[in-house]
Design a protein around this motif. Structure first.
Motif, PDB file in Angstrom:
ATOM      1  N   GLU A 292       0.861  -1.187   0.000  1.00 15.33           N
ATOM      2  CA  GLU A 292       0.000   0.000   0.000  1.00 15.33           C
ATOM      3  C   GLU A 292       0.892   1.230   0.000  1.00 15.33           C
ATOM      4  O   GLU A 292       2.050   1.160   0.403  1.00 15.33           O
ATOM      5  CB  GLU A 292      -0.958  -0.008   1.192  1.00 15.33           C
ATOM      6  CG  GLU A 292      -0.306  -0.279   2.531  1.00 15.33           C
ATOM      7  CD  GLU A 292      -1.333  -0.545   3.625  1.00 15.33           C
ATOM      8  OE1 GLU A 292      -1.057  -0.151   4.770  1.00 15.33           O
ATOM      9  OE2 GLU A 292      -2.396  -1.135   3.328  1.00 15.33           O
ATOM     10  N   ASP A 293       0.354   2.351  -0.478  1.00 14.29           N
ATOM     11  CA  ASP A 293       1.192   3.531  -0.677  1.00 14.29           C
ATOM     12  C   ASP A 293       1.383   4.334   0.601  1.00 14.29           C
ATOM     13  O   ASP A 293       0.433   4.552   1.349  1.00 14.29           O
ATOM     14  CB  ASP A 293       0.580   4.435  -1.756  1.00 14.29           C
ATOM     15  CG  ASP A 293       0.813   3.851  -3.136  1.00 14.29           C
ATOM     16  OD1 ASP A 293       1.811   3.101  -3.283  1.00 14.29           O
ATOM     17  OD2 ASP A 293       0.003   4.117  -4.039  1.00 14.29           O
TER      18      ASP A 293
ATOM     19  N   GLN B  41       6.209   2.672  -0.988  1.00 15.09           N
ATOM     20  CA  GLN B  41       5.263   1.577  -0.766  1.00 15.09           C
ATOM     21  C   GLN B  41       5.618   0.846   0.508  1.00 15.09           C
ATOM     22  O   GLN B  41       6.791   0.656   0.831  1.00 15.09           O
ATOM     23  CB  GLN B  41       5.323   0.591  -1.944  1.00 15.09           C
ATOM     24  CG  GLN B  41       4.803   1.195  -3.227  1.00 15.09           C
ATOM     25  CD  GLN B  41       5.062   0.254  -4.371  1.00 15.09           C
ATOM     26  OE1 GLN B  41       6.215  -0.129  -4.633  1.00 15.09           O
ATOM     27  NE2 GLN B  41       3.996  -0.136  -5.065  1.00 15.09           N
ATOM     28  N   ARG B  42       4.592   0.440   1.244  1.00 16.41           N
ATOM     29  CA  ARG B  42       4.816  -0.313   2.466  1.00 16.41           C
ATOM     30  C   ARG B  42       4.064  -1.631   2.342  1.00 16.41           C
ATOM     31  O   ARG B  42       2.923  -1.662   1.887  1.00 16.41           O
ATOM     32  CB  ARG B  42       4.297   0.464   3.675  1.00 16.41           C
ATOM     33  CG  ARG B  42       4.160   1.953   3.427  1.00 16.41           C
ATOM     34  CD  ARG B  42       3.581   2.684   4.595  1.00 16.41           C
ATOM     35  NE  ARG B  42       4.555   2.728   5.701  1.00 16.41           N
ATOM     36  CZ  ARG B  42       4.485   3.620   6.679  1.00 16.41           C
ATOM     37  NH1 ARG B  42       3.505   4.509   6.708  1.00 16.41           N
ATOM     38  NH2 ARG B  42       5.368   3.611   7.655  1.00 16.41           N
ATOM     39  N   SER B  43       4.719  -2.717   2.756  1.00 15.30           N
ATOM     40  CA  SER B  43       4.063  -4.014   2.665  1.00 15.30           C
ATOM     41  C   SER B  43       2.936  -4.074   3.679  1.00 15.30           C
ATOM     42  O   SER B  43       2.984  -3.417   4.726  1.00 15.30           O
ATOM     43  CB  SER B  43       5.069  -5.138   2.922  1.00 15.30           C
ATOM     44  OG  SER B  43       5.419  -5.146   4.291  1.00 15.30           O
TER      45      SER B  43
ATOM     46  N   VAL C 249       8.284  -4.539   5.284  1.00 14.37           N
ATOM     47  CA  VAL C 249       9.127  -4.125   4.163  1.00 14.37           C
ATOM     48  C   VAL C 249       8.616  -2.787   3.621  1.00 14.37           C
ATOM     49  O   VAL C 249       7.412  -2.556   3.587  1.00 14.37           O
ATOM     50  CB  VAL C 249       9.106  -5.171   3.025  1.00 14.37           C
ATOM     51  CG1 VAL C 249      10.229  -4.900   2.039  1.00 14.37           C
ATOM     52  CG2 VAL C 249       9.196  -6.586   3.574  1.00 14.37           C
ATOM     53  N   GLU C 250       9.549  -1.923   3.249  1.00 14.98           N
ATOM     54  CA  GLU C 250       9.149  -0.663   2.618  1.00 14.98           C
ATOM     55  C   GLU C 250      10.008  -0.463   1.373  1.00 14.98           C
ATOM     56  O   GLU C 250      11.204  -0.764   1.377  1.00 14.98           O
ATOM     57  CB  GLU C 250       9.349   0.524   3.573  1.00 14.98           C
ATOM     58  CG  GLU C 250       8.912   0.202   4.996  1.00 14.98           C
ATOM     59  CD  GLU C 250       8.181   1.319   5.698  1.00 14.98           C
ATOM     60  OE1 GLU C 250       7.740   2.256   5.023  1.00 14.98           O
ATOM     61  OE2 GLU C 250       8.055   1.237   6.930  1.00 14.98           O
ATOM     62  N   ARG C 251       9.388   0.059   0.325  1.00 10.87           N
ATOM     63  CA  ARG C 251      10.123   0.253  -0.924  1.00 10.87           C
ATOM     64  C   ARG C 251       9.959   1.704  -1.372  1.00 10.87           C
ATOM     65  O   ARG C 251       8.847   2.206  -1.499  1.00 10.87           O
ATOM     66  CB  ARG C 251       9.604  -0.703  -1.993  1.00 10.87           C
ATOM     67  CG  ARG C 251      10.308  -0.520  -3.332  1.00 10.87           C
ATOM     68  CD  ARG C 251      10.069  -1.681  -4.238  1.00 10.87           C
ATOM     69  NE  ARG C 251       8.664  -1.770  -4.650  1.00 10.87           N
ATOM     70  CZ  ARG C 251       8.186  -2.706  -5.472  1.00 10.87           C
ATOM     71  NH1 ARG C 251       8.986  -3.649  -5.928  1.00 10.87           N
ATOM     72  NH2 ARG C 251       6.907  -2.733  -5.802  1.00 10.87           N
ATOM     73  N   ILE C 252      11.079   2.352  -1.576  1.00  9.93           N
ATOM     74  CA  ILE C 252      11.037   3.757  -1.972  1.00  9.93           C
ATOM     75  C   ILE C 252      11.770   3.925  -3.291  1.00  9.93           C
ATOM     76  O   ILE C 252      12.852   3.356  -3.497  1.00  9.93           O
ATOM     77  CB  ILE C 252      11.660   4.653  -0.877  1.00  9.93           C
ATOM     78  CG1 ILE C 252      10.724   4.715   0.331  1.00  9.93           C
ATOM     79  CG2 ILE C 252      11.960   6.052  -1.406  1.00  9.93           C
ATOM     80  CD1 ILE C 252      11.260   5.484   1.506  1.00  9.93           C
ATOM     81  N   VAL C 253      11.164   4.682  -4.212  1.00  6.92           N
ATOM     82  CA  VAL C 253      11.825   4.966  -5.492  1.00  6.92           C
ATOM     83  C   VAL C 253      12.183   6.450  -5.518  1.00  6.92           C
ATOM     84  O   VAL C 253      11.321   7.314  -5.329  1.00  6.92           O
ATOM     85  CB  VAL C 253      10.910   4.606  -6.681  1.00  6.92           C
ATOM     86  CG1 VAL C 253      11.615   4.927  -7.997  1.00  6.92           C
ATOM     87  CG2 VAL C 253      10.531   3.139  -6.604  1.00  6.92           C
TER      88      VAL C 253
END
Lengths: 639, 327, 372
Positions: free
Chosen positions: A81-82, A199-201, A206-210
């Motif tokens: 989710e964002d 984005q966060r799981s 887990v978190e993903r940043i671009v």
């Protein structure tokens, strides 16, 4: 009838930085809350090296526990989710639009005299009018303005990882680069200027940043996800010569951080705590500058190379350091590489052409400079609010504002000392104190009386929180002599003296002892005192108070311990819903009030003076700069 | 004389070792370490792990007992390394001293020279005019200045010369536009900044020095040889200057020797008020931060100067008064 | 009289009987009394000492003598020592407010009060003393009918602080310079008179003490003690500030011991102690007296500097220096915090110096000759 009881050696330690800023005013990236779990592996630190520290090889990230990051495709399978990616200035603008237009125009507001504490009306009018932001097109902004600021101490290090003084954080607030930040309500967000997506799981692990692809360091090299990962590994390195005091805690609550390509960075948390986002805030360093050099000089301070970049640091923020005269000033200038990329304007142009930060330790001198217009803003001491900044000479060029700050002051009782182990004794002390004299004479009506550890304006303050204590000598008259040790700020000594007078009246003899800062710190850390006057600022998350009240924690100077409080802190960390958390911290607040490990005295406000040319200052519970947008919203008005 | 000098220098080295040893013991015995202070300025949401504290202590050499750490320090000093400052980003102590020395010297040397240049004539004049109304008035004014603390005087000067008249800059050592000035312009700029601190630094000493000179002169002018000179018809001016003043040189030389270390020690309070980047502030802060290497470096420097001052005075005794000899 | 010029001292020495010389001090006192300014200064210091001793009788909030429930008490003794207050007042919950409680709890009681109802340790509240308003604080605290010299930031009476602070002002100077003068003159005399290895050794002691920073010593002491008072600080000041005096004494002795009158005294069989401390010292006083007289006054300023830097005695510590440093912070609107303590310090500095000047001339052996 009680006889005159005597305490042996009790001492009240007056904590310190009290008025000079209780917490070092940090830039947002350093203020992460801390889960205070045991640190990661520290196998290196325990080795005694007989031949001196430098003989040990440098292994980047040796304190990171082994972890096998899955390939990027695996990650795509997770449910995401964002997270919020916002332009904080626009967010603040929206909030202000919602609140409606200010009651007075800027001109009217600037003509007002701020007569707080007699009335708050003028203060609120000034603040409302002057906190208005510049319009999106920048109309009315004087982009050629040089903002001259005041700080009270010299710049120690330009490297944000080694920041330790208020001045260091002022610099990193203007020139530093960090992926995440928080706003004035302490809500974390990713800055639109820096991040494309966050984005966060679903399981919060887990978190993903671009990152954006148009970011460059001040030497022209692109800022990439590898810089973020490198800095993480640097922070997580144990080497006898490398001391990174402030940033390690919190960062070590991450399991792993990996840059998958130039723009994608993924974080793994150890636990899905409410405090997890705060652990992802750290100032980012340019990998290409330090990657090789840190191996040769792990202290990062001694080699020719490191000294060069200490003087001319490569930075990623909106401003860059252009000159530095020790003990006098440093100057940052608007960085074209920040807002221009490939000939296109890609970000908002920073409002100031230059910011000159003047170091003036003596505040009387600084106020004289302010009145003459030589400096354009400074934080005022409460004692200067009425006396030196009320006349025409001050208002000719300046105005001043007060804003509530979540900083509370108290006396810590050492609950392990024989005298204060009983909570009735602590309550007696609370009842004996002359609050009216404190608030009206010593604090000149500038502060509100303390009602417990959380600020009444904070979201975690319980709805039916405690009421201010009224002095009641009859209830207090139970106990007796102890010794008060104090650090010597003006108000510090005055408050201590008032304690003495208050308790003198019921036959308690208090000896006030001024103590040097280092001595006081030493004694509080070793719990060699009976009572201690101190103050705490607020963290971004109430969880930070576990450091202060959790059993056996480092900042628990008074050795307070209540298993129920510990349990609630643990619960509060695991609970993700803010309303439920508010209930939990409200319970903690009431339990602490009940136990009175402190006698809460007052909440300190923030006092600032600004030159009339300046606009756009907004305050968070931590002052005007230390949040997003904070400093970025300030501008000089065009004539 | 040469053998005397050599002996004195030898003894001076031993004295220095003794002094530094004592001071090192003292500062290590004070509660608190550099690490304590680092902890203190940290955000309350942070705490250092015991491992991190242990690492910091090892890095600063605090894991060793103080006498052992002292010998490490001394060994380094012998090879010319004063160590690094723990609280100032690991900068070499020697660099810090060199950075601050010119500002300090400029203030103190000027002020010392000024104090002597003004108080010698005042003292001589006061001797000649002893107990006249004029002399009493001047002395009283000087005592009045002496009792006015410099931190009060500094503020009044700032109010007058900066706020009211706008003649002089308020603080610091150079203007914003310093870099763009010509060499002469630079010198003038720094001088303008220095006027107020120098004035504050000097005025208090005037009373002391001139009174000191007058007291010694009065003692001398009553000697028979002055009477003899006067009887021989030597003019009063020549008596004061040639005959009497020369005989007060011994106490004056002692005083000069005593003020030598003061050249570098600066003035804590004045440096703070005028934001003058001098040594006094550095020393004061270093003590507060338990920055051992900086304290030791500065102590060593002051001690060398103090010993040099004493030696110089002792040598000058023999020069100004042949009755004093060293065997 | 065909002696070389430098032998005047010999005549001076021969004037003074080599045995016990009580006449010397009597003579000095006679000469001192003739100097009007010096006598005025001495009277000033005596008056100051008296004020210091009697401070609680002049300004205070506790009766000097009172009768309460049929017995006589001396509550003002509390100002000298907190333990000297009779527990009955704590038991009867007087809470430091004697004026109202004496009447309320025992209508038969009577009391003799200090001249002024003010307190150096706290702010007077409304109607503590019938009809007297509360002390103003901050910039409103300018001199008034009730606060003759104004009040400080916290609303403490300045006059009360100055009267009680006179104790500090008087004691610090004498304690610190007493210590410094004794050590300095003794060691300086020994080093200068004997020379050789005694000089070598004592000079090193002087150098070591000179180089150990007194701030470090004071901090170490403050850390050790739990309750610091001014005497502790002054002992430190005394123990570290004798080096200048010692150097000056030593230099004079090195010069004077070569003089003929010393040889003469020695030839007449005087012991070294007598030679040093009666004959030579008398001739060496001029340069030594100046640092001592300035030092006594300086102690007051050092005390103020220490409180300014935050290492003074335990507060509340009514002293002139504390008032001055508070005045500095509020210089623009609280001039009375500078003017009154500043004047007091100035008068004290002046008085000590005038006494010093008088003493120098009264003890100068050559001036005795003029008197004949």
């Amino acid at each position: 009838m009680q006889a005159r009881q005597r305490f042996g050696w009790c001492s009240v330690v007056w904590a310190a930085s009290v008025l000079g800023g209780v917490t070092a005013g940090c830039s947002s990236q350093d203020r992460s809350p801390d889960a205070a779990a045991p640190p990661g592996s520290t196998q290196q630190a325990d080795q005694k090296s007989a031949a001196g520290p430098s003989s040990q090889p440098f292994v980047l990230g040796n304190a990171v526990e082994p972890f096998d990051p899955p390939p990027l495709e695996e990650l795509d399978k997770l449910q995401w989710e964002d997270g919020p990616v916002v332009d904080s200035l626009e967010q603040l603008r929206a909030e202000k639009a919602e609140a409606g237009p200010p009651p007075t125009s800027v001109e009217e507001a600037l003509a007002l005299r701020n007569d707080f504490p007699k009335s708050r009306e003028n203060n609120d009018k000034i603040l409302a009018a002057l906190s208005q932001l510049a319009p999106p097109d920048g109309a009315g902004v004087d982009y050629e303005h040089t903002f001259v600021r005041h700080v009270a101490g010299d710049l120690n290090s330009t490297n944000p990882l080694f920041g330790s003084s208020v001045t260091d954080y002022e610099l990193s607030g203007m020139a530093g680069f960090s992926v995440l930040a928080f706003n004035r309500r302490f809500e974390y967000f990713a800055d639109k200027d820096i991040v494309v997506s966050w984005q966060r799981s679903k399981d919060n692990l887990v978190e993903r940043i671009v990152l954006r692809d148009d970011l460059t360091w001040s030497d022209g090299t692109p800022i990439t996800a590898h810089d973020v990962e490198f800095t993480y590994r640097l922070i997580m390195t144990d080497h006898p010569e490398l001391v990174i005091p402030a940033v390690r805690q919190g960062t070590d609550q991450l399991r792993y951080v990996k840059a998958y390509d130039d723009r994608t960075i993924v974080y793994w948390h150890k636990e899905p705590f409410a405090t997890r986002t705060g652990n992802m805030l750290w100032p980012v360093l340019p990998k290409h500058i330090y990657e090789k050099s840190v191996v040769e000089d792990p202290s990062m301070k001694r080699s020719e190379h490191h000294r060069k970049y200490e003087e001319q640091p490569v930075v990623g923020g909106p401003y860059e350091l252009v000159s530095r005269v020790r003990n006098q000033e440093f100057v940052v200038r608007r960085r074209e590489g920040w807002y221009m990329h490939g000939g296109q304007q890609v970000r908002r142009k920073p409002y100031f052409k230059e910011v000159r930060v003047k170091i003036i330790e003596d505040l009387n001198t600084a106020i004289l400079a302010l009145k003459a217009g030589d400096i354009q803003s400074m934080e005022l001491r409460p004692e200067h609010w009425e006396s030196l900044t009320a006349g025409d000479d001050f208002y000719a060029q300046n105005t001043k504002v007060m804003a509530p700050e979540w900083t509370e002051f108290h006396v810590v009782w050492n609950v392990k000392s024989p005298y204060f182990s009983d909570k009735r004794v602590r309550w007696a002390m609370t009842y004996a104190f002359d609050y009216e004299e404190l608030l009206n004479t010593i604090c000149r009506g500038l502060y509100e009386q303390g009602r417990g550890t959380f600020n009444p304006a904070a979201w975690m303050f319980p709805p039916d929180g405690p009421q201010p204590v009224k002095r009641d000598l009859d209830r207090a008259e139970d106990l007796l002599e102890f010794q008060l040790m104090t650090y010597t700020t003006e108000t510090g000594v005055q408050v201590a003296t008032l304690w003495k007078e208050s308790l003198d009246q019921i036959g308690v003899t208090v000896n006030v002892k001024p103590t040097e800062f280092a001595v006081m710190q030493d004694k509080t850390l070793k719990h060699e005192f009976d009572a201690c006057f101190a103050g705490w600022g607020t963290g971004a998350d109430p969880d930070m108070q576990e450091n202060i009240f959790g059993a056996g924690k480092q900042r628990n100077y008074g050795q307070y311990a209540n298993p129920e409080v510990d349990k609630l802190f643990e619960q509060g960390r695991r609970e993700l819903d803010r309303d439920k958390r508010a209930t939990i911290y409200g319970q903690i607040h009431m339990l602490l009030w009940e136990d009175q490990p402190y006698t809460w005295l007052f909440y300190r406000n923030a006092f600032f003076a600004f030159n009339k040319k300046l606009r756009g200052y907004n305050f968070s519970p931590r002052g005007p700069y230390d949040f997003g947008p904070g400093f970025a919203a300030l501008y000089g008005a065009a004539e | 004389m040469t053998s005397y000098l050599i002996r004195r220098l030898g003894i001076a080295v031993i004295t220095l070792v003794l002094i530094t040893f004592l001071v090192y013991g003292l500062i290590r015995a004070m509660p608190g370490t550099p690490a304590t202070n680092q902890l203190a300025v940290m955000d309350p949401s942070k705490q250092l792990s015991p491992e991190a504290i242990a690492r910091i202590n090892r890095l600063y050499g605090l894991d060793k007992p103080w006498y052992a750490a002292y010998f490490v320090w001394m060994k380094n000093v012998v090879v010319g390394d004063l160590g690094v400052s723990f609280t100032r980003n690991m900068r070499p102590v020697a660099e810090l001293i060199v950075e601050r020395a010119p500002a300090t010297l400029m203030l103190s040397a000027t002020s010392l020279a000024l104090a002597y240049l003004l108080s010698i004539p005042i003292g001589l004049w006061a001797t000649a005019q002893a107990n006249t109304v004029a002399e009493r008035t001047v002395s009283t004014v000087l005592y009045m200045l002496y009792s006015l603390p410099a931190f009060v005087a500094a503020l009044y000067l700032q109010l007058l010369l900066y706020v009211k008249l706008d003649w002089l800059p308020l603080y610091g050592m150079q203007s914003d536009a310093y870099e763009s000035l010509s060499p002469v312009g630079k010198a003038v700029d720094v001088l303008r900044h220095a006027v107020m601190p120098i004035a504050c630094f000097t005025y208090g000493n005037l009373a002391y020095y001139s009174r000191f000179i007058r007291a010694n002169m009065q003692e001398v002018v009553r000697q028979d040889y002055i009477r003899t000179a006067r009887a021989k018809g030597v003019g009063p001016r020549a008596i004061l200057w040639k005959h009497a003043f020369r005989n007060t040189m011994i106490p004056l030389v002692t005083l000069l020797g005593l003020s030598l270390p003061g050249l570098f020690s600066g003035a804590v309070i004045l440096e703070q008020i005028f934001q003058w980047p001098g040594m006094g502030r550095l020393y004061f802060e270093a003590i507060g931060q338990r920055d051992y290497n900086v304290i030791m470096g500065l102590t060593l420097m002051f001690s060398v100067l103090a010993l040099a001052g004493q030696l110089l005075a002792d040598i000058l005794y023999a020069v100004v008064d042949p009755r004093v000899t060293y065997g | 009289m065909d002696l070389p010029p430098s032998t005047t001292g010999a005549m001076a020495a021969s004037d003074v009987p080599l045995g016990a010389s009580p006449g010397f001090w009597r003579e000095a006192w006679r000469r001192f009394r003739r100097r009007k300014l010096a006598m005025a200064a001495l009277l000033f210091v005596a008056a100051l000492t008296l004020v210091a001793i009697c401070a609680p009788l002049i300004v205070g909030t506790r009766p000097i003598v009172c009768q309460y429930k049929g017995r006589i008490y001396f509550p003002a003794a509390w100002y000298y020592n907190r333990d000297w207050e009779n527990p009955i007042f704590a038991k009867d919950r007087f809470r430091g407010r004697f004026a109202e409680n004496l009447q309320a709890k025992d209508p038969q009681s009577w009391a003799i009060w200090p001249l002024i109802y003010q307190d150096p340790y706290r702010r007077i509240r409304e109607n503590e003393w019938p009809g007297q308003p509360a002390n103003p604080s901050g910039a409103e605290g300018r001199p008034s009918r009730y606060n003759w010299l104004g009040t400080n930031q916290q609303g403490f009476d300045v006059l009360a602080s100055m009267v009680h602070g006179a104790q500090t002002a008087v004691s610090v100077g004498f304690v610190s310079m007493g210590i410094a003068a004794t050590i300095g003159i003794t060691l300086g005399a020994l080093a200068g008179y004997y020379g050789r290895w005694i000089d070598v050794l004592l000079s090193r002691v002087i150098e070591v003490v000179m180089c150990v920073p007194s701030l470090v010593l004071i901090l170490a002491l403050v850390a050790l003690l739990d309750r610091v008072n001014n005497l502790h600080l002054m002992a430190i000041v005394g123990l570290t500030h004798w080096t200048g005096i010692a150097r000056l004494t030593r230099a004079e002795f090195m010069k004077l011991k070569q003089m003929e009158f010393v040889a003469a005294a020695r030839a007449l069989g005087a012991s070294p102690g007598r030679i040093m401390f009666t004959h030579v010292l008398r001739n060496a006083l001029a340069p030594v007296l100046v640092p001592i007289t300035f030092g006594i006054a300086d102690a007051i300023l050092i005390e103020s500097g220490l409180s300014y830097l935050g290492f003074g005695a335990s507060p509340p510590n009514p002293s002139w220096g504390t008032l001055l440093s508070a005045g500095r912070r509020n210089i623009e609107d609280m001039w009375w915090l500078i003017l009154f303590p500043g004047t007091a310090i100035f008068l004290t500095v002046l008085a000590y110096n005038l006494i010093g000047e008088g003493l120098q001339e009264a003890t100068d052996p050559r001036l005795r000759q003029d008197a004949h």
